[in-house]
Design an enzyme around this catalytic site. Structure first.
Site, mmCIF file in Angstrom:
data_model
loop_
_atom_site.group_PDB
_atom_site.id
_atom_site.type_symbol
_atom_site.label_atom_id
_atom_site.label_comp_id
_atom_site.label_asym_id
_atom_site.label_seq_id
_atom_site.Cartn_x
_atom_site.Cartn_y
_atom_site.Cartn_z
ATOM 1 N N ASN A 155 -15.771 -52.869 26.811
ATOM 2 C CA ASN A 155 -15.191 -51.615 27.056
ATOM 3 C C ASN A 155 -16.056 -50.473 26.358
ATOM 4 O O ASN A 155 -16.558 -49.571 26.745
ATOM 5 C CB ASN A 155 -13.851 -51.427 26.642
ATOM 6 N N PHE A 156 -16.150 -50.461 24.838
ATOM 7 C CA PHE A 156 -16.676 -49.474 24.205
ATOM 8 C C PHE A 156 -18.120 -49.020 24.183
ATOM 9 O O PHE A 156 -18.588 -48.071 24.515
ATOM 10 C CB PHE A 156 -16.424 -49.677 22.533
ATOM 11 N N PRO A 172 -1.476 -57.518 18.726
ATOM 12 C CA PRO A 172 -1.310 -57.675 17.335
ATOM 13 C C PRO A 172 -1.847 -56.564 16.445
ATOM 14 O O PRO A 172 -2.919 -55.995 16.962
ATOM 15 C CB PRO A 172 -2.344 -58.852 17.448
ATOM 16 N N ARG A 217 -5.370 -58.989 12.538
ATOM 17 C CA ARG A 217 -6.025 -60.267 12.820
ATOM 18 C C ARG A 217 -7.316 -60.581 12.022
ATOM 19 O O ARG A 217 -8.279 -59.599 12.029
ATOM 20 C CB ARG A 217 -6.441 -60.494 14.360
ATOM 21 N N VAL A 274 -12.469 -55.118 24.088
ATOM 22 C CA VAL A 274 -12.806 -53.910 23.207
ATOM 23 C C VAL A 274 -14.308 -53.571 23.152
ATOM 24 O O VAL A 274 -14.913 -52.562 23.334
ATOM 25 C CB VAL A 274 -12.087 -53.901 21.998
ATOM 26 N N VAL A 275 -14.994 -54.882 22.734
ATOM 27 C CA VAL A 275 -16.504 -54.479 22.456
ATOM 28 C C VAL A 275 -17.048 -54.417 24.044
ATOM 29 O O VAL A 275 -18.115 -53.298 23.987
ATOM 30 C CB VAL A 275 -17.174 -55.894 21.887
ATOM 31 N N TYR A 297 -0.844 -66.427 28.254
ATOM 32 C CA TYR A 297 -2.010 -66.814 27.576
ATOM 33 C C TYR A 297 -1.761 -67.811 26.317
ATOM 34 O O TYR A 297 -1.978 -68.801 26.015
ATOM 35 C CB TYR A 297 -2.970 -65.797 27.299
ATOM 36 N N ASP A 298 -0.716 -67.077 25.485
ATOM 37 C CA ASP A 298 -0.632 -67.315 24.047
ATOM 38 C C ASP A 298 0.181 -68.868 24.242
ATOM 39 O O ASP A 298 -0.087 -69.956 23.675
ATOM 40 C CB ASP A 298 0.306 -66.400 23.356
HETATM 41 P P1 NAD Z 1 -14.526 -65.954 30.169
HETATM 42 O O1 NAD Z 1 -13.488 -65.347 31.009
HETATM 43 O O2 NAD Z 1 -15.906 -65.189 30.298
HETATM 44 O O3 NAD Z 1 -14.574 -67.375 30.560
HETATM 45 C C1 NAD Z 1 -13.732 -68.254 31.216
HETATM 46 C C2 NAD Z 1 -14.206 -69.146 32.272
HETATM 47 O O4 NAD Z 1 -13.284 -70.060 33.008
HETATM 48 C C3 NAD Z 1 -14.930 -68.311 33.406
HETATM 49 O O5 NAD Z 1 -16.076 -68.738 33.603
HETATM 50 C C4 NAD Z 1 -13.725 -68.608 34.570
HETATM 51 O O6 NAD Z 1 -14.233 -68.177 35.598
HETATM 52 C C5 NAD Z 1 -13.353 -69.971 34.141
HETATM 53 N N1 NAD Z 1 -12.023 -70.430 34.573
HETATM 54 C C6 NAD Z 1 -10.991 -69.700 34.658
HETATM 55 N N2 NAD Z 1 -9.910 -70.351 35.165
HETATM 56 C C7 NAD Z 1 -10.490 -71.586 35.698
HETATM 57 C C8 NAD Z 1 -9.941 -72.754 36.319
HETATM 58 N N3 NAD Z 1 -8.778 -72.647 36.727
HETATM 59 N N4 NAD Z 1 -10.754 -73.701 36.519
HETATM 60 C C9 NAD Z 1 -12.245 -73.639 36.172
HETATM 61 N N5 NAD Z 1 -12.643 -72.756 35.630
HETATM 62 C C10 NAD Z 1 -11.873 -71.685 35.154
HETATM 63 O O7 NAD Z 1 -13.778 -66.096 28.756
HETATM 64 P P2 NAD Z 1 -14.623 -66.588 27.384
HETATM 65 O O8 NAD Z 1 -14.562 -65.280 26.539
HETATM 66 O O9 NAD Z 1 -15.988 -67.216 27.447
HETATM 67 O O10 NAD Z 1 -13.616 -67.925 26.743
HETATM 68 C C11 NAD Z 1 -14.003 -69.184 26.977
HETATM 69 C C12 NAD Z 1 -12.939 -69.778 26.438
HETATM 70 O O11 NAD Z 1 -12.742 -69.649 24.973
HETATM 71 C C13 NAD Z 1 -11.491 -69.672 26.928
HETATM 72 O O12 NAD Z 1 -10.803 -70.784 26.822
HETATM 73 C C14 NAD Z 1 -10.690 -68.584 25.803
HETATM 74 O O13 NAD Z 1 -9.401 -68.763 25.984
HETATM 75 C C15 NAD Z 1 -11.454 -69.032 24.485
HETATM 76 N N6 NAD Z 1 -11.431 -68.079 23.681
HETATM 77 C C16 NAD Z 1 -12.268 -66.883 23.782
HETATM 78 C C17 NAD Z 1 -12.230 -65.895 22.622
HETATM 79 C C18 NAD Z 1 -13.040 -64.834 22.874
HETATM 80 O O14 NAD Z 1 -13.153 -63.744 22.020
HETATM 81 N N7 NAD Z 1 -14.378 -64.804 23.685
HETATM 82 C C19 NAD Z 1 -11.281 -65.865 21.735
HETATM 83 C C20 NAD Z 1 -10.303 -67.018 21.728
HETATM 84 C C21 NAD Z 1 -10.469 -67.883 22.690
HETATM 85 N N1 UDP Z 2 -8.544 -51.990 22.725
HETATM 86 C C1 UDP Z 2 -8.744 -50.373 22.631
HETATM 87 N N2 UDP Z 2 -9.482 -49.962 23.708
HETATM 88 C C2 UDP Z 2 -9.865 -50.933 24.655
HETATM 89 C C3 UDP Z 2 -9.777 -52.056 24.789
HETATM 90 C C4 UDP Z 2 -9.218 -52.636 23.763
HETATM 91 O O1 UDP Z 2 -8.518 -49.732 21.627
HETATM 92 O O2 UDP Z 2 -10.750 -50.149 25.650
HETATM 93 C C5 UDP Z 2 -8.012 -52.452 21.404
HETATM 94 C C6 UDP Z 2 -6.851 -53.353 21.987
HETATM 95 O O3 UDP Z 2 -5.626 -52.769 21.959
HETATM 96 C C7 UDP Z 2 -6.754 -54.440 20.694
HETATM 97 C C8 UDP Z 2 -8.234 -54.521 20.247
HETATM 98 O O4 UDP Z 2 -8.954 -53.256 20.819
HETATM 99 O O5 UDP Z 2 -5.947 -53.875 19.675
HETATM 100 C C9 UDP Z 2 -8.771 -55.829 20.708
HETATM 101 O O6 UDP Z 2 -8.402 -55.869 22.182
HETATM 102 P P1 UDP Z 2 -9.180 -57.103 23.062
HETATM 103 O O7 UDP Z 2 -8.868 -56.902 24.460
HETATM 104 O O8 UDP Z 2 -10.725 -57.092 23.025
HETATM 105 O O9 UDP Z 2 -8.856 -58.311 22.417
HETATM 106 P P2 UDP Z 2 -7.244 -59.169 21.729
HETATM 107 O O10 UDP Z 2 -7.818 -59.198 20.321
HETATM 108 O O11 UDP Z 2 -6.337 -57.852 21.919
HETATM 109 O O12 UDP Z 2 -7.019 -60.105 22.533
#
Ligand code: NAD
Ligand code: UDP
Length: 318
Positions: A193-194, A277, A280, A190-191, A148-149
Site C-alpha cells: 500500500n505505502f 495487533p 509484533r 502495508v508495504v 484467519y487466526d
Molecule cells: P498470497 O495471497 O500472495 O498467496 C496465497 C496463495 O494461495 C495465492 O496464490 C492464492 O491464490 C492461493 N490460494 C488461496 N486459497 C486457495 C485454495 N483454497 N486453494 C488453492 N490455492 C489457494 O499470500 P502470501 O503472502 O504469499 O502467503 C502465503 C502463505 O504464507 C499463506 O498461507 C499465509 O498465511 C502465510 N503467511 C504469509 C505472511 C506474509 O507476510 N506474506 C505472513 C504470515 C503467514
Molecule cells: N496499515 C496502515 N496502512 C495501510 C495498511 C496497513 O497503517 O494502508 C497498518 C495496519 O493497520 C497494521 C500494519 O499496517 O497495523 C500492518 O498491516 P498489514 O495489513 O500489512 O498486516 P498485519 O500485520 O496487520 O497482518
C-alpha cells in the site's frame, strides 16, 4: 542439480511467497508441482517458470482432495492479506482447515514430509513481547481476523495430531510480516500500500496513530528459512518463528517509504481496524539455534528492491 532431485508440491505456489519458493526450489534442481486456485495468486507470478521442463502448474482448490506423488509438500495456500482473507471469511477458514486435512491426508498416504505456513497471527494481539514459540497467544475468536487466526491455529492442531496419531513428518513455520517483489499491488498490506501510494503521489494511509509496531522480513530471507526448516531432522517439528526481529512503528515505515521514493505524498490518518495487533516482533532464538538462520537483508535495501519492482509494474500499467 542437487544430489537427490526431489518432487515438491507447493500449494499457493502462484502467490507472493509461493512463487519465490517455486523459483528457488526449481533453481536448486527439483521437480516442482505448483497448485493454486488463483484467488489472490497470479499467473504472472509464475510466467517465467512455465517453460521450464521441471515445472508444472495446475489450477486446484485445496479444499478438495488432491492425488499426486511427491516427496515434500509446502502448504502455503491461503490468502494472507487482511482485506483478502476477510473478503470471504468462511472460505478462508475452509482453506486453512479443510486444506490442511487434505494435504496432511496426502502426506500420510504417500509418506511425504509436509511444511505448514502458519503465521504470527496465531499470537493475536500479543501480551508477550517479543513473541516466543512458547507463547499461546491472545486471539479474539469472534472478531473479523478470527477466520484467519483461528483457521491457522486449527491447522497447527491438525498438523500435530497427524504427527502424533499417524507419524506424519511435519514442519510448522510461524511466518511474520514478509514483503518484497510480487506482492499484489492491491492486496492492502502495508508495504505494498505505502509503496504504491508513494509512487503514485497519493496520500499514504496510516491506520491509527501509526504507533503500532511490525517487524518486516525480506522475501528471500524468508524463503531461505522455510527451505532450511524443511531440511531439519525428523525429530524437529517446530513451531518455529521465521521473521526479521527489526521492529519499527508503522509510522516510521511510512516515513522511510516516502524518503526512499522521494515522493511528494503526505501521510493521512485512517481508523485503526478492529483487533489490529498493537505490537509484533519475533523472537528468533530458536531459528538461530536450529536452522542457523537469521535475516540478512536490511529494511532499506529490501524496500529499494520492492520499490523497483512496483515502479516496473506501474510503468507497465501506464
Ligand atoms: P498470497 O495471497 O500472495 O498467496 C496465497 C496463495 O494461495 C495465492 O496464490 C492464492 O491464490 C492461493 N490460494 C488461496 N486459497 C486457495 C485454495 N483454497 N486453494 C488453492 N490455492 C489457494 O499470500 P502470501 O503472502 O504469499 O502467503 C502465503 C502463505 O504464507 C499463506 O498461507 C499465509 O498465511 C502465510 N503467511 C504469509 C505472511 C506474509 O507476510 N506474506 C505472513 C504470515 C503467514
Ligand atoms: N496499515 C496502515 N496502512 C495501510 C495498511 C496497513 O497503517 O494502508 C497498518 C495496519 O493497520 C497494521 C500494519 O499496517 O497495523 C500492518 O498491516 P498489514 O495489513 O500489512 O498486516 P498485519 O500485520 O496487520 O497482518
Amino acid at each position: 542439480m542437487p544430489l537427490t532431485r526431489k518432487r515438491i508440491l507447493i500449494t499457493g505456489g502462484a502467490g507472493f511467497l509461493g512463487s519465490h519458493l517455486c523459483q528457488r526450489l526449481l533453481d536448486e534442481g527439483n521437480d516442482i508441482l505448483c497448485v493454486d486456485n488463483y484467488f489472490t495468486g497470479r499467473k504472472d507470478n509464475i510466467a517465467q517458470l512455465l517453460g521450464h521442463q521441471n515445472f508444472e502448474a495446475f489450477r486446484h482448490d485445496v479444499t478438495f482432495p488432491l492425488y499426486v506423488e511427491v516427496d515434500e509438500i509446502y502448504n502455503l495456500a491461503c490468502p494472507a492479506s487482511p482485506i483478502h482473507y476477510q473478503f470471504d471469511p468462511v472460505q478462508t477458514t475452509k482453506t486453512s482447515v479443510i486444506g490442511a486435512i487434505n494435504m496432511l491426508g496426502l502426506a500420510k498416504r504417500i509418506g511425504a514430509k509436509i511444511l505448514q505456513s502458519s503465521t504470527s497471527e496465531v499470537y493475536g494481539d500479543p501480551t508477550v513481547h517479543p513473541q516466543t514459540e512458547a507463547y499461546r497467544g491472545n486471539v479474539n475468536p469472534l472478531g473479523p481476523r478470527a477466520c484467519y487466526d483461528e483457521g491457522k491455529r486449527c491447522a497447527e492442531t491438525l498438523f500435530f495430531d497427524y504427527h502424533r496419531q499417524h507419524k506424519v513428518r511435519i514442519k510448522v513455520a510461524r511466518i511474520f510480516n514478509t514483503y518484497g517483489p510480487r506482492m499484489h499491488p492491491n492486496d492492502g498490506r502495508v508495504v505494498s500500500n505505502f509503496i504504491v501510494q508513494a509512487l503514485k503521489g497519493e496520500d499514504i494511509t496510516l491506520y491509527g496513530d501509526g504507533g503500532q509496531t511490525r517487524a518486516f522480513c525480506y522475501v528471500d530471507d524468508l524463503v531461505d528459512g522455510l527451505i532450511r526448516l524443511m531440511g531439519t531432522g525428523a525429530d524437529f517439528t517446530g513451531p518455529i518463528n521465521i521473521g526479521n526481529p527489526h521492529e519499527i512503528p508503522v509510522r516510521e515505515l511510512a516515513e522511510r517509504v516516502i524518503a526512499l521514493t522521494n515522493s511528494p505524498s503526505k501521510i493521512v490518518h485512517r481508523p485503526l481496524p478492529q483487533d489490529d495487533p498493537m505490537q509484533r516482533c519475533p523472537d528468533i532464538t530458536l531459528a538461530r539455534q536450529v536452522l542457523g538462520w537469521e535475516p540478512t537483508v536490511p529494511l532499506d535495501e529490501g524496500l529499494r528492491r520492492t520499490i523497483a519492482y512496483f515502479e516496473g509494474l506501474l510503468a507497465g500499467d501506464a
